[in-house]
Design an enzyme around this catalytic site. Structure first.
Site, PDB file in Angstrom:
ATOM      1  N   GLU A   9     -33.160  20.839  68.130  1.00  0.00           N
ATOM      2  CA  GLU A   9     -33.301  22.104  68.544  1.00  0.00           C
ATOM      3  C   GLU A   9     -34.803  23.244  68.081  1.00  0.00           C
ATOM      4  O   GLU A   9     -34.809  24.184  68.366  1.00  0.00           O
ATOM      5  CB  GLU A   9     -32.255  23.279  68.589  1.00  0.00           C
ATOM      6  CG  GLU A   9     -31.002  22.622  67.882  1.00  0.00           C
ATOM      7  CD  GLU A   9     -30.244  22.120  67.480  1.00  0.00           C
ATOM      8  OE1 GLU A   9     -30.694  20.819  66.916  1.00  0.00           O
ATOM      9  OE2 GLU A   9     -29.217  21.547  67.120  1.00  0.00           O
ATOM     10  N   ASP A  84     -27.633  19.906  66.832  1.00  0.00           N
ATOM     11  CA  ASP A  84     -26.570  19.771  65.743  1.00  0.00           C
ATOM     12  C   ASP A  84     -25.371  18.779  67.214  1.00  0.00           C
ATOM     13  O   ASP A  84     -25.034  18.827  68.100  1.00  0.00           O
ATOM     14  CB  ASP A  84     -26.002  20.635  65.921  1.00  0.00           C
ATOM     15  CG  ASP A  84     -27.156  21.585  65.015  1.00  0.00           C
ATOM     16  OD1 ASP A  84     -28.263  20.942  64.284  1.00  0.00           O
ATOM     17  OD2 ASP A  84     -27.704  22.674  64.636  1.00  0.00           O
ATOM     18  N   ASP A  86     -22.205  19.260  67.520  1.00  0.00           N
ATOM     19  CA  ASP A  86     -20.923  20.388  67.617  1.00  0.00           C
ATOM     20  C   ASP A  86     -21.168  20.761  68.983  1.00  0.00           C
ATOM     21  O   ASP A  86     -22.151  20.230  69.476  1.00  0.00           O
ATOM     22  CB  ASP A  86     -20.923  21.686  67.159  1.00  0.00           C
ATOM     23  CG  ASP A  86     -22.078  22.354  67.140  1.00  0.00           C
ATOM     24  OD1 ASP A  86     -22.755  21.852  67.583  1.00  0.00           O
ATOM     25  OD2 ASP A  86     -22.157  23.075  66.100  1.00  0.00           O
ATOM     26  N   GLU A  88     -21.960  23.223  70.398  1.00  0.00           N
ATOM     27  CA  GLU A  88     -23.561  23.681  71.200  1.00  0.00           C
ATOM     28  C   GLU A  88     -24.769  22.790  71.435  1.00  0.00           C
ATOM     29  O   GLU A  88     -25.283  22.884  71.925  1.00  0.00           O
ATOM     30  CB  GLU A  88     -23.124  24.973  69.880  1.00  0.00           C
ATOM     31  CG  GLU A  88     -24.199  26.293  70.438  1.00  0.00           C
ATOM     32  CD  GLU A  88     -23.164  27.552  71.831  1.00  0.00           C
ATOM     33  OE1 GLU A  88     -22.491  26.952  71.401  1.00  0.00           O
ATOM     34  OE2 GLU A  88     -24.062  27.685  72.256  1.00  0.00           O
ATOM     35  N   TYR A 292     -24.465  19.305  57.534  1.00  0.00           N
ATOM     36  CA  TYR A 292     -23.464  20.521  58.841  1.00  0.00           C
ATOM     37  C   TYR A 292     -22.805  22.079  58.143  1.00  0.00           C
ATOM     38  O   TYR A 292     -21.412  21.232  57.912  1.00  0.00           O
ATOM     39  CB  TYR A 292     -23.597  19.648  60.604  1.00  0.00           C
ATOM     40  CG  TYR A 292     -23.117  20.615  61.260  1.00  0.00           C
ATOM     41  CD1 TYR A 292     -24.049  21.314  61.639  1.00  0.00           C
ATOM     42  CD2 TYR A 292     -22.722  21.191  62.136  1.00  0.00           C
ATOM     43  CE1 TYR A 292     -24.937  22.396  62.817  1.00  0.00           C
ATOM     44  CE2 TYR A 292     -22.431  22.122  63.380  1.00  0.00           C
ATOM     45  CZ  TYR A 292     -24.057  22.680  63.486  1.00  0.00           C
ATOM     46  OH  TYR A 292     -24.172  22.538  64.877  1.00  0.00           O
ATOM     47  N   ARG A 294     -21.444  24.161  60.399  1.00  0.00           N
ATOM     48  CA  ARG A 294     -20.439  25.037  61.598  1.00  0.00           C
ATOM     49  C   ARG A 294     -19.550  23.389  61.344  1.00  0.00           C
ATOM     50  O   ARG A 294     -19.038  22.520  62.653  1.00  0.00           O
ATOM     51  CB  ARG A 294     -21.422  25.016  62.786  1.00  0.00           C
ATOM     52  CG  ARG A 294     -21.802  26.415  62.137  1.00  0.00           C
ATOM     53  CD  ARG A 294     -22.696  27.110  63.755  1.00  0.00           C
ATOM     54  NE  ARG A 294     -23.185  26.463  64.360  1.00  0.00           N
ATOM     55  CZ  ARG A 294     -24.852  27.178  63.921  1.00  0.00           C
ATOM     56  NH1 ARG A 294     -25.208  27.768  63.338  1.00  0.00           N
ATOM     57  NH2 ARG A 294     -26.130  26.460  64.209  1.00  0.00           N
ATOM     58  N   HIS A 337     -17.358  15.874  62.079  1.00  0.00           N
ATOM     59  CA  HIS A 337     -15.900  16.267  60.956  1.00  0.00           C
ATOM     60  C   HIS A 337     -15.687  15.708  59.272  1.00  0.00           C
ATOM     61  O   HIS A 337     -15.205  15.553  58.752  1.00  0.00           O
ATOM     62  CB  HIS A 337     -14.633  15.357  61.774  1.00  0.00           C
ATOM     63  CG  HIS A 337     -16.059  14.035  62.123  1.00  0.00           C
ATOM     64  ND1 HIS A 337     -15.683  13.474  63.648  1.00  0.00           N
ATOM     65  CD2 HIS A 337     -16.678  13.223  61.613  1.00  0.00           C
ATOM     66  CE1 HIS A 337     -16.715  12.477  63.714  1.00  0.00           C
ATOM     67  NE2 HIS A 337     -17.624  12.519  62.295  1.00  0.00           N
TER      68      HIS A 337
END
Ligand code: ZN
Ligand code: ZN
Ligand code: ZN
Length: 727
Positions: A9, A84, A86, A88, A292, A294, A337
């Site tokens: 992204e 990423d 997750d 999103e 990561y 978030r 996680h």
């Protein structure tokens, strides 16, 4: 030509990945999301099912990125979608696949929690297909937030003012700020007294003991007379040590960072607002330095666990090491996680060199220290508590010394609202020992109202109540400021008049939707969709049905905010009411309006603004009198016929007495769209602007405001492409 196309992204992430891939791979950036719900239409059809109509984004950089991807596809045998790890990121991958029509048989989804050679290699060795449960969880959130924003915001425009917005997570978070303000307003300080005795041993070692003792006795002295009476009663002594208690106390290290705790620590230790923390963390992640950012997990991968343990032993010795596992705190275990930790613990902050910015280094150092601390021994204190007696009245002194620093050697944890630990060492004392009184001081205290939230403590409370998720904490608190629902002073959040009015209105008409437990339940449902335990369509449908039904019922009951006063109109003696103005402030108005037009502006604290002073000068546009007024950027002269006539008299710029460092001409005070500033009088030839912290900060907020407001002025609320703007 490379046979493999990798799509991520962001360009920064693309650059890092490219370093690790061979020449058979080409890496392109999508520039975030490539599609979203349309800006000007609702974009959701609910009948039998739920249909979301996505549109390719119109921004130039997005179009350019998609064109480049389409072109590269012609030569690619395999496409690797690597956004990423997750929801999103999964949704970005899916939208790309849908928009450029990727063939499933030649498309692979790869997700990694850190951008290191090893993590990337492992991910490419075991690719998977797009996880539609994760995608659906993101779609459901987008849909639910769109429903609330699109349906509720127009009601606010009609009744409170233009450009306002309501949002599911946003309104619940705002309610927390408003409720805290109400608590502070309702707070009645309670008086209490204590008496401090400064005592000395034969060896002239002094210490202070205090009466009363313990939380239960806190209010036993609640007035000056009582405190003075007791002071005089105990003064003669004898002062004797009645009891000495020694104990060992330990302090455990905090868990490794997750998003919310990273934001809290960066706020209290580095003074970062949450948006800055996330921006800096993202650049560290994209540069391959941390995992990561978030995440709501505090878990550490087995391999990293071993590396950290070895690093602790190597640097501080075996006795500083203690292996610990921190259980995942929240559900939603499918996504990122892992805790936020350095990608390689062996890389100490001192080894970072020029690989990141100054802020990046400070944040990395904090992450590194907290990660090391999480695998270190407890800190151990020797704590002493001494009771001293005089005439049957007990005074107490406590002290502690650090016996073994343990994890405190690398990391000291302290939250925004935590008091400083100031207890020191006590002299050696034994029971029955006689003491010498040096001074005796009664002191008055008052209980304190609860503190206002900082951004970071608001995030902490949101997490505790289950409002929002790691990806939405920071965008949500930021939105409260850009929409002018809260303002911050010394980092503390105060609701604005507008924020309180909107909250009152939503609470009165939509109590369920601003309630924390409702929002938390919705987040749980979204988690269940992500885990494949629930379907998107029924969740969105049920929400849509109940929300639109409730909206239809309340729609006509919502009126312009108005409240009674005890004043009467100076012109017609009818009662005066307070009405909420379109510009975000209350004003007094005659209840006889429109027969009687008397009104009076009020300022933010509800005080009447002075009547504008006449200048005797006529307006060059409409010949009404010009008056001296004060606006948000200071005093100015304008037409008394405002708002019909908007004439403002331009003052000649005021010189500051300094000269321009670039061209030597005098510097002048000027007023720009973002407020007053000091610049060169030789403008536009010389563009020098004197930088001062205040002006640049305001400039930034102003610029952000502009971008969020522009679309909102159209028919529909802003449908921004960033992840959390409607929540
Ligand atoms: Zn009147
Ligand atoms: Zn005029
Ligand atoms: Zn100049």
């Amino acid at each position: 030509l490379p046979k493999n196309l990798v799509i991520v992204e962001s360009p920064a992430k693309a650059k890092t990945i490219e370093r690790y891939m061979g020449k058979d791979y080409r890496v392109l950036a999508s520039m975030g999301h490539v599609r979203d719900l349309p800006k000007s239409d609702f974009g959701i059809e609910v009948n039998g099912g739920v249909k979301l109509s996505y549109k390719a984004l119109e921004q130039a950089n997005s179009k350019k990125a998609v064109t480049a991807i389409r072109k590269a596809l012609k030569d690619a045998e395999t496409v690797w979608l690597a956004p990423d790890p997750d929801r999103e990121g999964e949704a970005i991958a899916w939208h790309i696949a849908e928009l450029v029509k990727l063939k499933p048989e030649s498309t692979r989804r790869v997700a990694f929690n850190e951008i290191t050679k090893k993590a990337i290699t492992e991910a490419f060795d075991s690719p998977r297909s797009i996880d539609m449960s994760l995608v659906d969880a993101q779609q459901a959130r987008r849909a639910v937030d769109r429903i609330v924003g699109y349906k509720l915001s127009p009601l606010l425009w009609r009744t409170v003012g233009p450009n306002l917005s309501a949002g599911r997570v946003q309104s619940a978070a705002l309610l927390l700020v408003v409720q805290r303000e109400r608590e502070i307003r309702a707070f009645r300080a309670r008086e209490f007294w204590d008496i401090s005795a400064r005592l000395a041993t034969d060896e002239e070692d002094e210490f202070v003991a205090v009466h009363p003792v313990g939380e239960k006795q806190k209010f036993s002295l609640d007035n000056e007379a009582g405190a003075s009476e007791l002071t005089e009663r105990v003064r003669p002594g004898p002062w004797t040590v009645a009891a000495v208690r020694k104990s060992e106390r330990t302090r455990k290290p905090p868990a490794p960072f997750r998003t919310s705790t990273l934001q809290q620590a960066a706020s209290s230790k580095l003074g970062f607002p949450t948006w800055k923390t996330m921006k800096v963390a993202q650049s560290l992640y994209e540069g391959g330095h941390i995992t990561y950012m978030r995440t709501d997990s505090t878990n550490i991968s087995q391999e990293a666990h071993g590396d950290i343990g070895r690093a602790v032993k190597e640097q501080f010795g075996e006795h500083y090491h203690r292996a610990r596992q921190f259980a995942a705190k929240t559900k939603g275990a499918q996504e990122a996680h892992e805790a936020i930790r350095p990608a390689a613990i062996a890389k100490a902050p001192g080894d970072m060199g020029g690989e990141t910015s100054a802020d990046g280094l400070r944040l990395y150092e904090m992450v590194w220290q907290r990660t090391m601390a999480s695998q270190m021994a407890d800190a151990v204190y020797d704590a002493t508590s001494v009771d001293v007696d005089s005439r049957g009245v007990t005074f107490r002194a406590t002290g502690q010394i650090l016996k073994f620093d343990g994890y405190l050697r690398v990391y000291l944890d302290k939250a925004d609202d935590e008091p400083d630990d100031v207890e020191g060492l006590l002299p050696d004392l034994s029971e029955g020992q006689a003491l010498d009184l040096r001074s005796l001081d009664p002191e008055q205290h008052f209980t304190q109202p609860p503190p206002r939230f900082t951004e970071a403590t608001l995030v902490k409370e949101m997490e505790r109540l289950g409002i929002g998720r790691p990806s939405t904490y920071s965008p949500t608190v930021q939105l409260l400021s850009t929409r002018e629902y809260v303002r911050s002073e010394s980092r503390r959040l105060f609701p604005t008049a507008r924020g309180e009015v909107v909250t009152d209105l939503l609470e009165a008409h939509f109590p369920d939707f601003v309630d924390a437990s409702f929002t938390a339940r919705m987040e749980d449902e979204l988690d269940e969709i992500a885990e494949g335990d629930k379907q998107m369509v029924p969740v969105v449908r049920q929400f849509f049905d109940s929300f639109t039904a409730h909206l239809a019922e309340q729609k006509d009951k919502i009126t312009r905010p108005e409240r009674p006063t005890d004043k009467t109109c100076p012109e017609c003696e009818r009662p005066v009411v307070e009405k909420f103005g379109k510009h975000g402030l209350w004003f007094l108005s005659c209840s006889g309006w429109p027969d009687c037009k008397w009104s009076q502006q009020l300022d933010e604290s509800g005080e009447p603004l002075p009547d504008p002073e006449g200048t005797g000068e006529p307006c060059p546009r409409c010949s009404s009198e010009l008056v001296a007024k004060s606006g948000r950027f200071g005093p100015f002269v304008g037409c008394s016929n405002y708002p019909t006539c908007k004439y403002i008299k331009k003052e000649p710029p005021k010189e500051t007495g300094e000269s321009c460092p670039d061209c030597g001409e005098p510097l002048v005070e000027r007023r720009g769209r973002f407020g007053p500033f000091v610049g060169c009088s030789n403008y536009p030839k010389c563009k020098y602007i004197k930088k001062d912290k205040k002006t640049t900060a305001r400039k930034k907020t102003g610029a952000r405001k502009k971008t969020t407001r522009k679309p909102a002025a159209k028919k529909a609320p802003a449908a921004s492409s960033s992840s959390g703007t409607e929540s």
